[in-house]
Design a protein around this motif. Structure first.
Motif, mmCIF file in Angstrom:
data_model
loop_
_atom_site.group_PDB
_atom_site.id
_atom_site.type_symbol
_atom_site.label_atom_id
_atom_site.label_comp_id
_atom_site.label_asym_id
_atom_site.label_seq_id
_atom_site.Cartn_x
_atom_site.Cartn_y
_atom_site.Cartn_z
ATOM 1 N N ALA A 117 -35.315 88.374 49.289
ATOM 2 C CA ALA A 117 -34.629 88.809 48.158
ATOM 3 C C ALA A 117 -35.565 89.104 46.928
ATOM 4 O O ALA A 117 -35.259 89.706 46.036
ATOM 5 C CB ALA A 117 -33.660 87.568 47.922
ATOM 6 N N VAL A 118 -36.445 88.198 46.679
ATOM 7 C CA VAL A 118 -37.204 88.191 45.350
ATOM 8 C C VAL A 118 -38.132 89.623 45.419
ATOM 9 O O VAL A 118 -38.140 90.473 44.496
ATOM 10 C CB VAL A 118 -38.185 87.219 45.104
ATOM 11 C CG1 VAL A 118 -39.176 87.472 43.974
ATOM 12 C CG2 VAL A 118 -37.327 85.843 44.835
ATOM 13 N N SER A 119 -38.684 89.828 46.669
ATOM 14 C CA SER A 119 -39.299 91.251 46.816
ATOM 15 C C SER A 119 -38.306 92.348 46.612
ATOM 16 O O SER A 119 -38.745 93.304 45.888
ATOM 17 C CB SER A 119 -39.835 91.306 48.292
ATOM 18 O OG SER A 119 -40.311 92.452 48.576
ATOM 19 N N LEU A 120 -37.221 92.325 47.018
ATOM 20 C CA LEU A 120 -36.376 93.518 46.744
ATOM 21 C C LEU A 120 -35.799 93.601 45.226
ATOM 22 O O LEU A 120 -35.977 94.757 44.759
ATOM 23 C CB LEU A 120 -35.021 93.337 47.407
ATOM 24 C CG LEU A 120 -35.022 93.631 48.848
ATOM 25 C CD1 LEU A 120 -33.771 93.252 49.566
ATOM 26 C CD2 LEU A 120 -35.469 95.237 49.189
ATOM 27 N N HIS A 121 -35.780 92.413 44.782
ATOM 28 C CA HIS A 121 -35.360 92.320 43.444
ATOM 29 C C HIS A 121 -36.697 92.973 42.295
ATOM 30 O O HIS A 121 -36.364 93.578 41.314
ATOM 31 C CB HIS A 121 -35.136 90.806 42.671
ATOM 32 C CG HIS A 121 -34.891 90.436 41.388
ATOM 33 N ND1 HIS A 121 -33.868 91.242 40.785
ATOM 34 C CD2 HIS A 121 -35.269 89.821 40.521
ATOM 35 C CE1 HIS A 121 -33.857 90.977 39.400
ATOM 36 N NE2 HIS A 121 -34.872 90.044 39.021
ATOM 37 N N ALA A 122 -37.717 92.344 42.686
ATOM 38 C CA ALA A 122 -39.068 92.835 42.064
ATOM 39 C C ALA A 122 -39.177 94.403 41.971
ATOM 40 O O ALA A 122 -39.493 95.025 41.177
ATOM 41 C CB ALA A 122 -40.273 91.987 42.454
ATOM 42 N N ARG A 123 -39.202 94.890 43.342
ATOM 43 C CA ARG A 123 -39.407 96.229 43.499
ATOM 44 C C ARG A 123 -38.206 97.063 42.589
ATOM 45 O O ARG A 123 -38.633 97.945 41.977
ATOM 46 C CB ARG A 123 -39.188 96.796 44.949
ATOM 47 C CG ARG A 123 -40.291 96.527 46.061
ATOM 48 C CD ARG A 123 -40.127 96.460 47.333
ATOM 49 N NE ARG A 123 -41.212 96.391 48.034
ATOM 50 C CZ ARG A 123 -41.915 97.395 48.405
ATOM 51 N NH1 ARG A 123 -41.478 98.770 48.061
ATOM 52 N NH2 ARG A 123 -43.002 97.500 49.173
ATOM 53 N N ALA A 124 -36.967 96.712 42.673
ATOM 54 C CA ALA A 124 -35.927 97.236 41.828
ATOM 55 C C ALA A 124 -36.230 97.097 40.415
ATOM 56 O O ALA A 124 -36.135 98.037 39.541
ATOM 57 C CB ALA A 124 -34.250 96.787 42.038
ATOM 58 N N HIS A 125 -36.633 96.074 40.002
ATOM 59 C CA HIS A 125 -36.958 95.833 38.556
ATOM 60 C C HIS A 125 -38.230 96.824 38.139
ATOM 61 O O HIS A 125 -37.911 97.327 37.007
ATOM 62 C CB HIS A 125 -37.363 94.505 38.506
ATOM 63 C CG HIS A 125 -37.797 93.801 37.065
ATOM 64 N ND1 HIS A 125 -36.927 93.279 36.180
ATOM 65 C CD2 HIS A 125 -38.841 94.035 36.198
ATOM 66 C CE1 HIS A 125 -37.424 93.052 35.167
ATOM 67 N NE2 HIS A 125 -38.520 93.480 35.191
#
Length: 291
Positions: free
Chosen positions: A153-161
């Motif tokens: 989840a953090v990876s997806l959030h970081a990429r989107a950010h």
């Protein structure tokens, strides 16, 4: 940077200063129909005192709630309240530490570990304490996930950010962002070359390695996919996202660098050139290890 209206914002927060009002907002969100009839909202909140209920509902109307001929519905500002409620933005955040993130420190080679505390997710070295990654993440996004799910989840959030910031859209306020390539930035990281994006509205600054800044570029994504790398792989698993070692400074004035994107021991790398504006200026495939 835009000067915010602090008084209007404080007044808006003041309108939410009672649990009943937050429950009304939630009841409108939970309802399967919209607009929601008055009686249905009141029943969902469970407040028998009609005078008290009407008082609290009136405080929300025209600010967070819209009154129509058929009932009530949330305004966009009300949806922001719902988001904050279910993200756990204003409650005590959980903490978690010692998470194996499957990465190695570029400074000493020791394993990297993840931790979550006070609303922030961090990745650092287990031995030398070098911090390599930090990003805010909602408390409820942590509470309902095990370690493996949290990392995904953090990876997806970081990429989107980063994708939003690189595209000129502030992840925090939606304002316009400008970006620059900085060659000699002062950091506590094992790198000094950064892509820095600044919001022209709220003043937020996003600082990322050159490798991380290009991770979502379509050519980079295609190259990694071609070599069997998952499209949502976290940035801390790539050496070329963690240090300046894979970088070549092509020009200092104007600043221009190239980063070699490597994948799964492939016999080729993708050389990505980044210009002074922090954006990809070109790509080419080269033999692995070529200068």
């Amino acid at each position: 940077m835009t000067t915010p209206d602090f008084e209007a914002t404080a007044d808006a927060f003041g309108l939410l200063a009672d649990p009943v009002r937050v429950e009304i907002v939630d009841a409108l969100w939970q309802s399967e129909e919209t607009p929601v009839p008055y009686s249905d909202v009141r029943d969902a909140v469970g407040l028998r005192d009609s005078g008290r209920f009407n008082y609290h509902l009136s405080k929300l109307t025209d600010h967070f709630v819209e009154k129509t001929d058929d009932g009530y519905r949330l305004r966009p500002t009300g949806l922001l309240v719902v988001n904050a409620v279910y993200a756990g933005s204003y409650v005590d955040a959980p903490s978690r530490e010692g998470i194996d993130v499957d990465g190695a420190c570029p400074t000493c080679g020791a394993p990297l570990v993840g931790e979550y505390d006070a609303g922030m997710f961090r990745v650092s070295c287990a031995d030398c304490d070098t911090q390599l990654f930090m990003l805010s993440f909602s408390p409820q996004g942590v509470a309902r996930r095990d370690d493996e799910e949290l990392l995904d989840a953090v990876s997806l959030h970081a990429r989107a950010h980063t994708r939003r910031a690189s595209g000129g859209l502030c992840p925090f306020c939606g304002g316009s962002m400008t970006s620059d390539l900085e060659l000699d930035a002062e950091t506590g990281l094992p790198l000094s070359t950064l892509v820095v994006t600044d919001c022209q509205n709220c003043g937020a600054t996003n600082r990322s390695s050159v490798g991380f800044s290009v991770l979502e570029h379509p050519v980079v994504s295609g190259f990694l996919y071609e070599h069997g790398v998952a499209g949502d792989a976290p940035p801390w698993q790539f050496d070329w996202c963690l240090s300046d070692d894979p970088l070549t400074v092509e020009s200092r004035d104007p600043p221009r660098v190239a980063v070699d994107v490597a994948a799964n021991g492939a016999d080729e790398t993708l050389r990505v050139t980044v210009g002074a504006d922090g954006h990809v200026a070109g790509t080419e495939r080269v033999e692995a290890g070529a200068q």
